[in-house]
Write an enzyme that holds these catalytic residues in place. Sequence first.
Site, PDB file in Angstrom:
ATOM      1  N   VAL A  68       0.868  -1.180   0.000  1.00 24.33           N
ATOM      2  CA  VAL A  68       0.000   0.000   0.000  1.00 24.33           C
ATOM      3  C   VAL A  68       0.900   1.223   0.000  1.00 24.33           C
ATOM      4  O   VAL A  68       2.082   1.151   0.334  1.00 24.33           O
ATOM      5  CB  VAL A  68      -0.950   0.030   1.219  1.00 24.33           C
ATOM      6  CG1 VAL A  68      -1.971  -1.096   1.137  1.00 24.33           C
ATOM      7  CG2 VAL A  68      -0.179  -0.038   2.531  1.00 24.33           C
ATOM      8  N   SER A  69       0.325   2.367  -0.374  1.00 25.79           N
ATOM      9  CA  SER A  69       1.143   3.565  -0.559  1.00 25.79           C
ATOM     10  C   SER A  69       1.489   4.285   0.729  1.00 25.79           C
ATOM     11  O   SER A  69       2.572   4.852   0.858  1.00 25.79           O
ATOM     12  CB  SER A  69       0.435   4.537  -1.516  1.00 25.79           C
ATOM     13  OG  SER A  69       0.282   3.953  -2.790  1.00 25.79           O
ATOM     14  N   THR A  70       0.561   4.290   1.702  1.00 18.71           N
ATOM     15  CA  THR A  70       0.772   5.070   2.925  1.00 18.71           C
ATOM     16  C   THR A  70       0.408   4.257   4.161  1.00 18.71           C
ATOM     17  O   THR A  70      -0.322   3.268   4.083  1.00 18.71           O
ATOM     18  CB  THR A  70      -0.082   6.344   2.913  1.00 18.71           C
ATOM     19  OG1 THR A  70      -1.475   5.988   2.989  1.00 18.71           O
ATOM     20  CG2 THR A  70       0.156   7.151   1.645  1.00 18.71           C
TER      21      THR A  70
END
Length: 208
Positions: A68-70
């Site tokens: 996931v990105s964050t």
Amino acid sequence: MTRLVPIGVAAQELGVHPMTLRRWETEGRIDPPLRTQGGRRRYDLAKLRAIAPHKAPSTRATIAYARVSTSGQKDDLVRQVALLESYCAANGWAYEVISDVGSGLNYHKRGLKALVSRICSGEVERLVLSHKDRLLRFGSELVFSLCEHFGVEVIIINASEDSTFEEDLANDVIEIVTVFSARLYGSRSDENKQVMERLQEVAKELSP
């Protein structure tokens, strides 16, 4: 009669990747092969057949990769990992999960680097992803090419859920702006703050 075969044929005989044969040779698990005048390996097929039942099973790993990105998307990461684990278990594979929290534009994530290293060392039999873009936003095709070169099967569970061109473009722009914004926030210069303010204004203007 002794039959000498090249490394590709030998690897196929044992059901492993050629890199695995090279590693076994380094570790002393198999006798060093003969060499041609050009330095190419030639293996005794009879000897390989004798050790194949003991060497072939479970020598390469199934790796499930999640990203996931964050950090705010950790719930999504948990769901992604659960999907990968369920899929691998349903197929009866012994598996490992590698996960990352970081941008799809970041090529230096710890998990991704470990994954690529293991692919190139011949340790991976298959790579399982929930979606193609979980690997990288740009550049996933390069990793897939490495997988093809090293004999790694790539499985994308939701490969049929193709997004539209507009959706891909929007996601790419969001990813780029997110990374750029994070870098600007890390700087204290007035100029960068002004750029950030302008980006925010543009975003508000573009919002429906």
